[in-house]
Design an enzyme around this catalytic site. Sequence first.
Site, PDB file in Angstrom:
ATOM      1  N   CYS A  41      60.118  76.331 -42.853  1.00 12.12           N
ATOM      2  CA  CYS A  41      58.638  75.877 -41.834  1.00 12.12           C
ATOM      3  C   CYS A  41      58.514  74.395 -42.168  1.00 12.12           C
ATOM      4  O   CYS A  41      59.457  74.075 -43.291  1.00 12.12           O
ATOM      5  CB  CYS A  41      58.063  77.208 -42.301  1.00 12.12           C
ATOM      6  SG  CYS A  41      56.156  76.534 -41.860  1.00 12.12           S
ATOM      7  N   ASP A  43      56.306  73.563 -43.567  1.00 13.23           N
ATOM      8  CA  ASP A  43      54.692  73.513 -44.160  1.00 13.23           C
ATOM      9  C   ASP A  43      55.053  72.064 -44.750  1.00 13.23           C
ATOM     10  O   ASP A  43      56.540  71.835 -45.839  1.00 13.23           O
ATOM     11  CB  ASP A  43      54.495  74.590 -44.470  1.00 13.23           C
ATOM     12  CG  ASP A  43      53.112  74.666 -45.268  1.00 13.23           C
ATOM     13  OD1 ASP A  43      53.045  74.193 -46.504  1.00 13.23           O
ATOM     14  OD2 ASP A  43      52.173  75.828 -45.018  1.00 13.23           O
ATOM     15  N   ARG A  45      54.162  72.272 -47.872  1.00 18.20           N
ATOM     16  CA  ARG A  45      54.351  72.693 -49.273  1.00 18.20           C
ATOM     17  C   ARG A  45      55.856  73.358 -49.464  1.00 18.20           C
ATOM     18  O   ARG A  45      56.383  73.454 -50.905  1.00 18.20           O
ATOM     19  CB  ARG A  45      53.142  73.793 -49.756  1.00 18.20           C
ATOM     20  CG  ARG A  45      51.781  73.417 -49.162  1.00 18.20           C
ATOM     21  CD  ARG A  45      50.761  74.071 -49.483  1.00 18.20           C
ATOM     22  NE  ARG A  45      50.684  75.007 -48.145  1.00 18.20           N
ATOM     23  CZ  ARG A  45      49.904  76.065 -48.045  1.00 18.20           C
ATOM     24  NH1 ARG A  45      49.260  76.651 -48.900  1.00 18.20           N
ATOM     25  NH2 ARG A  45      50.815  76.687 -46.443  1.00 18.20           N
ATOM     26  N   HIS A  97      57.813  81.157 -45.878  1.00 14.79           N
ATOM     27  CA  HIS A  97      56.804  81.743 -46.918  1.00 14.79           C
ATOM     28  C   HIS A  97      55.134  82.200 -46.677  1.00 14.79           C
ATOM     29  O   HIS A  97      54.900  82.211 -45.907  1.00 14.79           O
ATOM     30  CB  HIS A  97      56.603  79.702 -47.050  1.00 14.79           C
ATOM     31  CG  HIS A  97      55.599  78.955 -46.388  1.00 14.79           C
ATOM     32  ND1 HIS A  97      54.202  78.753 -46.446  1.00 14.79           N
ATOM     33  CD2 HIS A  97      55.600  79.127 -44.966  1.00 14.79           C
ATOM     34  CE1 HIS A  97      54.115  78.149 -45.018  1.00 14.79           C
ATOM     35  NE2 HIS A  97      54.737  78.202 -44.113  1.00 14.79           N
ATOM     36  N   CYS A 100      52.177  81.315 -44.185  1.00 14.42           N
ATOM     37  CA  CYS A 100      52.102  80.412 -43.664  1.00 14.42           C
ATOM     38  C   CYS A 100      50.831  79.884 -42.519  1.00 14.42           C
ATOM     39  O   CYS A 100      50.297  81.377 -41.776  1.00 14.42           O
ATOM     40  CB  CYS A 100      53.016  80.706 -43.200  1.00 14.42           C
ATOM     41  SG  CYS A 100      54.193  80.041 -41.951  1.00 14.42           S
TER      42      CYS A 100
HETATM   43 CO    CO Z   1      53.837  77.951 -42.343  1.00 14.55          CO
END
Ligand code: CO
Length: 208
Positions: A41, A43, A45, A97, A100
């Site tokens: 992803c 993302d 993080r 994750h 998400c």
């Molecule tokens: Co995500």
Amino acid sequence: MDLKQIFDNNQDWVKQKLDVDANYFENLSKGQSPDILYIGCADSRVTAEELMGVSPGEAFVHRNIANMVPNTDLSSMSVIEYAVGHLKVNHVVVCGHYYCGGVKAAMEPADLGILNPWLRNIRDVYRTHKEELNGIADEEAKYKRLVELNVVEQCKNVIKTAVFQKAALDREIHVHGWVFDIKTGKLIDLEIHDNDILKEVMEIYRLS
Ligand code: CO
């Protein structure tokens, strides 16, 4: 965020690397032969290399919203073609994750414009596993399970590609479904049975 800081960080990093090995970047420039294709992803993080502890050159990385592998997506399809067909990686990882945002958005009724067709792929995962998911009363548990099921479905999408099916005929290559738990920092192996999925997929999607 002070962007000048980024260039200072970069200078420090270059120095650190060169202190250990004066030819570090010279050697990196010669080419790559990563063993892993990581699809994760976007993302902020979920930092692919840092969470896996791998160095430059060790993992070919593709990231997009919710670690998707839609068969009409030229970007992820090109990445798989190149990594599996040319770099000849032996492992393809789809890493989702928990928590998400992309998966969360697909669970809620909202018109998100250009994101609609992208997130539709996750809604399709929900529909495919509707009975199991609707049987989970706890919202957080349901959300986490959809993250896992989405990873498994994207692993299947990797296996459906011609380049993967061809590669599986002539070398050891495996697809792995992982989930990163942001709350603990731990990486979880969903232990998918990629050989069984390959057999199942090839009944219908055989391309070679
Ligand atoms: Co995500």
